[in-house]
Design a protein around this motif. Sequence first.
Motif, PDB file in Angstrom:
ATOM      1  N   GLU A   1       0.835  -1.350   0.075  1.00 49.90           N
ATOM      2  CA  GLU A   1       0.093   0.020  -0.006  1.00 49.90           C
ATOM      3  C   GLU A   1       0.761   1.127  -0.229  1.00 49.90           C
ATOM      4  O   GLU A   1       0.535   1.881  -0.870  1.00 49.90           O
ATOM      5  N   ALA A   2       2.064   1.112   0.770  1.00 47.16           N
ATOM      6  CA  ALA A   2       2.845   2.361   1.062  1.00 47.16           C
ATOM      7  C   ALA A   2       3.469   2.738  -0.521  1.00 47.16           C
ATOM      8  O   ALA A   2       3.551   3.645  -0.779  1.00 47.16           O
ATOM      9  N   ALA A   3       3.846   1.496  -1.105  1.00 48.75           N
ATOM     10  CA  ALA A   3       4.575   1.724  -2.285  1.00 48.75           C
ATOM     11  C   ALA A   3       3.595   2.176  -3.429  1.00 48.75           C
ATOM     12  O   ALA A   3       4.112   2.871  -4.366  1.00 48.75           O
ATOM     13  N   ARG A   4       2.429   1.776  -3.444  1.00 42.68           N
ATOM     14  CA  ARG A   4       1.308   2.380  -4.387  1.00 42.68           C
ATOM     15  C   ARG A   4       1.275   3.733  -4.019  1.00 42.68           C
ATOM     16  O   ARG A   4       0.681   4.393  -5.022  1.00 42.68           O
ATOM     17  N   HIS A   5       1.412   4.327  -3.093  1.00 38.79           N
ATOM     18  CA  HIS A   5       1.429   5.700  -2.606  1.00 38.79           C
ATOM     19  C   HIS A   5       2.637   6.563  -2.848  1.00 38.79           C
ATOM     20  O   HIS A   5       2.860   7.421  -2.195  1.00 38.79           O
ATOM     21  N   GLY A   6       3.374   5.997  -3.417  1.00 40.66           N
ATOM     22  CA  GLY A   6       4.709   6.388  -3.799  1.00 40.66           C
ATOM     23  C   GLY A   6       5.893   6.418  -2.802  1.00 40.66           C
ATOM     24  O   GLY A   6       6.572   7.339  -2.800  1.00 40.66           O
ATOM     25  N   GLY A   7       5.865   5.395  -2.163  1.00 43.53           N
ATOM     26  CA  GLY A   7       6.802   4.962  -1.205  1.00 43.53           C
ATOM     27  C   GLY A   7       6.830   5.588   0.238  1.00 43.53           C
ATOM     28  O   GLY A   7       7.945   6.301   0.742  1.00 43.53           O
ATOM     29  N   VAL A   8       5.570   6.228   0.685  1.00 44.34           N
ATOM     30  CA  VAL A   8       5.366   6.879   1.868  1.00 44.34           C
ATOM     31  C   VAL A   8       5.847   5.909   2.933  1.00 44.34           C
ATOM     32  O   VAL A   8       5.812   4.804   2.728  1.00 44.34           O
ATOM     33  N   ARG A   9       5.897   6.436   4.206  1.00 51.05           N
ATOM     34  CA  ARG A   9       6.332   5.726   5.318  1.00 51.05           C
ATOM     35  C   ARG A   9       5.371   5.302   6.010  1.00 51.05           C
ATOM     36  O   ARG A   9       4.434   6.166   6.330  1.00 51.05           O
ATOM     37  N   VAL A  10       5.066   4.092   6.602  1.00 51.66           N
ATOM     38  CA  VAL A  10       4.095   3.757   7.108  1.00 51.66           C
ATOM     39  C   VAL A  10       4.484   3.968   8.784  1.00 51.66           C
ATOM     40  O   VAL A  10       5.285   3.456   9.027  1.00 51.66           O
ATOM     41  N   LYS A  11       3.728   4.673   9.647  1.00 52.89           N
ATOM     42  CA  LYS A  11       3.865   5.055  10.781  1.00 52.89           C
ATOM     43  C   LYS A  11       3.263   3.918  11.845  1.00 52.89           C
ATOM     44  O   LYS A  11       3.951   3.293  12.854  1.00 52.89           O
ATOM     45  N   ALA A  12       2.077   3.669  11.262  1.00 60.78           N
ATOM     46  CA  ALA A  12       1.321   2.701  12.316  1.00 60.78           C
ATOM     47  C   ALA A  12       0.319   2.025  11.453  1.00 60.78           C
ATOM     48  O   ALA A  12      -0.363   2.616  10.431  1.00 60.78           O
ATOM     49  N   ILE A  13      -0.097   0.622  11.922  1.00 58.00           N
ATOM     50  CA  ILE A  13      -1.405   0.049  11.353  1.00 58.00           C
ATOM     51  C   ILE A  13      -2.124  -0.020  12.547  1.00 58.00           C
ATOM     52  O   ILE A  13      -1.838  -0.298  13.599  1.00 58.00           O
ATOM     53  N   HIS A  14      -3.556   0.396  12.258  1.00 54.33           N
ATOM     54  CA  HIS A  14      -4.453   0.317  13.178  1.00 54.33           C
ATOM     55  C   HIS A  14      -5.434  -1.119  12.861  1.00 54.33           C
ATOM     56  O   HIS A  14      -6.016  -1.033  11.827  1.00 54.33           O
ATOM     57  N   LEU A  15      -5.505  -1.663  13.897  1.00 56.83           N
ATOM     58  CA  LEU A  15      -6.168  -3.050  13.796  1.00 56.83           C
ATOM     59  C   LEU A  15      -7.425  -3.110  15.019  1.00 56.83           C
ATOM     60  O   LEU A  15      -7.351  -2.673  16.028  1.00 56.83           O
ATOM     61  N   LYS A  16      -8.618  -3.576  14.391  1.00 55.12           N
ATOM     62  CA  LYS A  16      -9.681  -3.792  15.369  1.00 55.12           C
ATOM     63  C   LYS A  16      -9.709  -5.385  15.830  1.00 55.12           C
ATOM     64  O   LYS A  16      -9.319  -6.200  14.850  1.00 55.12           O
ATOM     65  N   LEU A  17      -9.468  -5.518  17.038  1.00 55.65           N
ATOM     66  CA  LEU A  17      -9.281  -7.202  17.472  1.00 55.65           C
ATOM     67  C   LEU A  17     -10.450  -7.437  18.306  1.00 55.65           C
ATOM     68  O   LEU A  17     -10.525  -6.812  19.381  1.00 55.65           O
ATOM     69  N   GLY A  18     -11.056  -8.473  18.094  1.00 59.94           N
ATOM     70  CA  GLY A  18     -12.085  -9.010  18.853  1.00 59.94           C
ATOM     71  C   GLY A  18     -11.501 -10.175  19.864  1.00 59.94           C
ATOM     72  O   GLY A  18     -10.733 -10.698  19.159  1.00 59.94           O
ATOM     73  N   PRO A  19     -12.036 -10.267  20.838  1.00 59.75           N
ATOM     74  CA  PRO A  19     -11.639 -11.468  21.664  1.00 59.75           C
ATOM     75  C   PRO A  19     -11.939 -12.873  21.358  1.00 59.75           C
ATOM     76  O   PRO A  19     -11.269 -13.974  21.641  1.00 59.75           O
ATOM     77  N   LEU A  20     -12.834 -13.014  20.050  1.00 62.65           N
ATOM     78  CA  LEU A  20     -13.199 -14.154  19.656  1.00 62.65           C
ATOM     79  C   LEU A  20     -12.440 -14.524  18.399  1.00 62.65           C
ATOM     80  O   LEU A  20     -12.574 -15.469  17.625  1.00 62.65           O
ATOM     81  N   SER A  21     -11.694 -13.734  17.996  1.00 60.92           N
ATOM     82  CA  SER A  21     -10.685 -13.837  16.770  1.00 60.92           C
ATOM     83  C   SER A  21      -9.664 -15.057  16.665  1.00 60.92           C
ATOM     84  O   SER A  21      -9.328 -15.342  15.626  1.00 60.92           O
ATOM     85  N   GLY A  22      -9.465 -15.394  17.921  1.00 62.05           N
ATOM     86  CA  GLY A  22      -8.488 -16.334  18.131  1.00 62.05           C
ATOM     87  C   GLY A  22      -7.178 -15.930  18.029  1.00 62.05           C
ATOM     88  O   GLY A  22      -6.135 -16.837  18.159  1.00 62.05           O
ATOM     89  N   VAL A  23      -6.874 -14.690  18.093  1.00 60.92           N
ATOM     90  CA  VAL A  23      -5.583 -14.098  18.093  1.00 60.92           C
ATOM     91  C   VAL A  23      -5.427 -13.396  19.404  1.00 60.92           C
ATOM     92  O   VAL A  23      -6.031 -12.679  20.100  1.00 60.92           O
ATOM     93  N   VAL A  24      -4.365 -13.791  19.977  1.00 60.08           N
ATOM     94  CA  VAL A  24      -3.756 -12.961  21.080  1.00 60.08           C
ATOM     95  C   VAL A  24      -3.110 -11.778  21.076  1.00 60.08           C
ATOM     96  O   VAL A  24      -2.165 -11.741  20.240  1.00 60.08           O
ATOM     97  N   LYS A  25      -3.568 -10.816  21.653  1.00 62.86           N
ATOM     98  CA  LYS A  25      -3.218  -9.315  21.315  1.00 62.86           C
ATOM     99  C   LYS A  25      -1.331  -9.304  21.651  1.00 62.86           C
ATOM    100  O   LYS A  25      -0.638  -8.710  20.959  1.00 62.86           O
ATOM    101  N   GLU A  26      -1.022 -10.067  22.863  1.00 62.15           N
ATOM    102  CA  GLU A  26       0.356  -9.545  23.013  1.00 62.15           C
ATOM    103  C   GLU A  26       1.220 -10.322  22.175  1.00 62.15           C
ATOM    104  O   GLU A  26       2.200  -9.878  21.640  1.00 62.15           O
ATOM    105  N   ALA A  27       1.038 -11.533  21.559  1.00 58.74           N
ATOM    106  CA  ALA A  27       1.663 -12.437  20.697  1.00 58.74           C
ATOM    107  C   ALA A  27       1.671 -11.730  19.328  1.00 58.74           C
ATOM    108  O   ALA A  27       2.634 -11.872  18.630  1.00 58.74           O
ATOM    109  N   LEU A  28       0.536 -11.064  19.026  1.00 59.41           N
ATOM    110  CA  LEU A  28       0.506 -10.240  17.628  1.00 59.41           C
ATOM    111  C   LEU A  28       1.426  -9.088  17.908  1.00 59.41           C
ATOM    112  O   LEU A  28       2.199  -8.779  16.611  1.00 59.41           O
ATOM    113  N   LEU A  29       1.285  -8.259  19.023  1.00 62.14           N
ATOM    114  CA  LEU A  29       2.372  -7.240  19.103  1.00 62.14           C
ATOM    115  C   LEU A  29       3.610  -7.441  18.935  1.00 62.14           C
ATOM    116  O   LEU A  29       4.523  -7.132  18.220  1.00 62.14           O
ATOM    117  N   PHE A  30       4.064  -8.662  19.547  1.00 59.17           N
ATOM    118  CA  PHE A  30       5.364  -9.296  19.419  1.00 59.17           C
ATOM    119  C   PHE A  30       5.920  -9.580  18.085  1.00 59.17           C
ATOM    120  O   PHE A  30       6.872  -9.199  17.530  1.00 59.17           O
TER     121      PHE A  30
END
Length: 114
Positions: A17-46
């Motif tokens: 996506e950044a490359a498509r916008h001419g090589g801009v730098r991504v500072k952060a990705i914002h993600l919505k995470l539900g407790p039933l997604s099966g993903v552990v937040k701490e593990a995902l951050l790591f």
Amino acid sequence: MHELSIAVSMVEMAAEEAARHGGVRVKAIHLKLGPLSGVVKEALLFSYDVACEGTPLAGSRLVVEEMPVVVYCNVCRAERPLASIQYFCCPICDTATPEVRCGKELEVVALEIE
Ligand SMILES: [Zn+2]
């Protein structure tokens, strides 16, 4: 590790996506995470930090917005937030509520770029 493959695909997506916008730098990705997604937040951050290494996203952050679990109660005819994901019953009338309306989210909602 399940979270690592999720993190890798998010980083790849953001880098494209950044490359498509001419090589801009991504500072952060914002993600919505539900407790039933099966993903552990701490593990995902790591995993995110690991996945970013050596990519254009190195040094960026993953911002996780934790979503509540919301079920639909057929007795109250209303959506109710669950107090605990161990206990799928309406917090008002105590009826079993198998219908999950919210809480399975695993979605990128925004890229912060500069
Ligand atoms: Zn109810």
